[in-house]
Design a protein around this motif. Structure first.
Motif, PDB file in Angstrom:
ATOM      1  N   GLN A   6      -7.402   2.122   6.616  1.00  0.00           N
ATOM      2  CA  GLN A   6      -7.100   3.240   5.725  1.00  0.00           C
ATOM      3  C   GLN A   6      -8.402   3.736   5.118  1.00  0.00           C
ATOM      4  O   GLN A   6      -8.927   4.759   5.503  1.00  0.00           O
ATOM      5  CB  GLN A   6      -6.096   2.806   4.675  1.00  0.00           C
ATOM      6  N   THR A   7      -8.976   2.976   4.200  1.00  0.00           N
ATOM      7  CA  THR A   7     -10.244   3.398   3.604  1.00  0.00           C
ATOM      8  C   THR A   7     -11.445   2.915   4.426  1.00  0.00           C
ATOM      9  O   THR A   7     -12.541   3.436   4.286  1.00  0.00           O
ATOM     10  CB  THR A   7     -10.395   2.817   2.186  1.00  0.00           C
ATOM     11  N   GLY A   8     -11.258   1.898   5.247  1.00  0.00           N
ATOM     12  CA  GLY A   8     -12.353   1.326   6.029  1.00  0.00           C
ATOM     13  C   GLY A   8     -13.068   0.200   5.298  1.00  0.00           C
ATOM     14  O   GLY A   8     -13.981  -0.434   5.828  1.00  0.00           O
ATOM     15  N   THR A  23     -12.056  -2.840   4.271  1.00  0.00           N
ATOM     16  CA  THR A  23     -11.889  -4.199   4.804  1.00  0.00           C
ATOM     17  C   THR A  23     -12.777  -4.414   6.036  1.00  0.00           C
ATOM     18  O   THR A  23     -13.396  -5.466   6.186  1.00  0.00           O
ATOM     19  CB  THR A  23     -10.406  -4.483   5.153  1.00  0.00           C
ATOM     20  N   ARG A  61       0.802  -1.227   0.000  1.00  0.00           N
ATOM     21  CA  ARG A  61       0.000   0.000   0.000  1.00  0.00           C
ATOM     22  C   ARG A  61       0.835   1.277   0.000  1.00  0.00           C
ATOM     23  O   ARG A  61       0.398   2.305  -0.513  1.00  0.00           O
ATOM     24  CB  ARG A  61      -0.989   0.010   1.166  1.00  0.00           C
ATOM     25  N   ASP A  90      -5.836  -3.324  14.388  1.00  0.00           N
ATOM     26  CA  ASP A  90      -5.266  -3.347  13.050  1.00  0.00           C
ATOM     27  C   ASP A  90      -5.246  -1.929  12.489  1.00  0.00           C
ATOM     28  O   ASP A  90      -5.763  -1.002  13.117  1.00  0.00           O
ATOM     29  CB  ASP A  90      -6.111  -4.260  12.141  1.00  0.00           C
ATOM     30  N   LYS A 144      -1.903  -8.123  13.963  1.00  0.00           N
ATOM     31  CA  LYS A 144      -0.562  -8.233  13.386  1.00  0.00           C
ATOM     32  C   LYS A 144       0.414  -7.439  14.244  1.00  0.00           C
ATOM     33  O   LYS A 144       1.594  -7.387  13.938  1.00  0.00           O
ATOM     34  CB  LYS A 144      -0.555  -7.594  11.983  1.00  0.00           C
ATOM     35  N   GLU A 156      -9.168  -9.395   9.934  1.00  0.00           N
ATOM     36  CA  GLU A 156     -10.590  -9.050  10.018  1.00  0.00           C
ATOM     37  C   GLU A 156     -11.508 -10.265  10.053  1.00  0.00           C
ATOM     38  O   GLU A 156     -12.690 -10.159  10.357  1.00  0.00           O
ATOM     39  CB  GLU A 156     -10.984  -8.140   8.851  1.00  0.00           C
TER      40      GLU A 156
END
Ligand code: PRP
Length: 202
Positions: free
Chosen positions: A157-159, A161, A11, A154, A115, A141
């Motif tokens: 970023q965009t939400g 997942t 990413r 975790d 993680k 997730e």
């Protein structure tokens, strides 16, 4: 001797390359492919797993690296953090199912998949909550959906997942951006070149 720079694949990769091009450090794109050592513009670039960037820099096989604050918080490597690059903005959060949201703040014992075991351990112990940390190296997730844990810690970023796995943010732990990191010996021995590199990024 040229500078060796560890770049995070995934990413952060594209944003890193864009920044290096914008600042005139790179004259052309580097493709994220199978080739893991790329020579360009007088630099050697190592294309590595984001969580491994500090390992290469701490051990001196890379002079510099681009590492997420999340990774630095987790590993606490012995290196210099020279600059907040302002790219790769994301949040480190605790997430869970909507129905667990209310219960979360009353829990005295929390089972969390992540993680980031060190960040999680520290975060919950500072809040005085007992925790069982289940370390996973990806697809975190999935854990609450299949009953492996009640919560996850975790990055978001965009939400997307979280949404796709019917999870919601419950608490924010920290925000994260990418940092320019530097090996300590390189900073002494290659000071001029490192300062030159660093000042272009400012
Ligand atoms: C990270 C993170 C989430 C996801 C969040 O994983 O662990 O799974 O990205 O991003 P989003 O909010 O934009 O959906 P990553 O894609 O880096 O891969 P990994 O699971 O292989 O570590």
């Amino acid at each position: 001797m040229s500078l060796t720079i560890a770049l995070p694949k995934g990413r952060l990769f594209e944003e890193s390359i864009r920044l290096l091009k914008e600042k005139g450090i790179l004259s052309k794109d580097i493709q994220e492919g199978r080739k893991l050592l790329v020579e360009s513009d007088g630099f050697s670039f190592l294309l590595v797993k984001p969580s491994d960037v500090p390992v290469y820099v701490e051990n001196g096989v890379a002079d510099l690296g681009i590492a997420g604050y999340d990774v630095l918080l987790e590993r606490e490597p012995n290196l210099y953090v020279l600059l907040d690059l302002g790219i790769g903005l994301c949040r480190i959060v605790v997430a869970g199912r909507e129905e667990s949201k209310e219960r979360y703040f009353k829990e005295t014992y929390i089972k969390v998949a992540t993680k980031y075991p060190n960040i999680a351990k520290k975060f919950f112990s500072e809040r005085g909550v007992k925790s069982k940390i289940i370390y996973l190296s990806g697809s975190v997730e999935l854990a609450p959906a299949i009953g492996l844990s009640d919560y996850i810690l975790d990055i978001v970023q965009t939400g997307r997942t979280l949404r796709e796995n019917k999870l919601v943010v419950i608490e924010e732990v920290a925000t994260s951006t990418a940092r320019l990191v530097c090996n300590k010996a390189s900073y002494r021995n290659k000071r001029d070149r490192i300062t030159g590199f660093f000042s272009k990024l400012m």
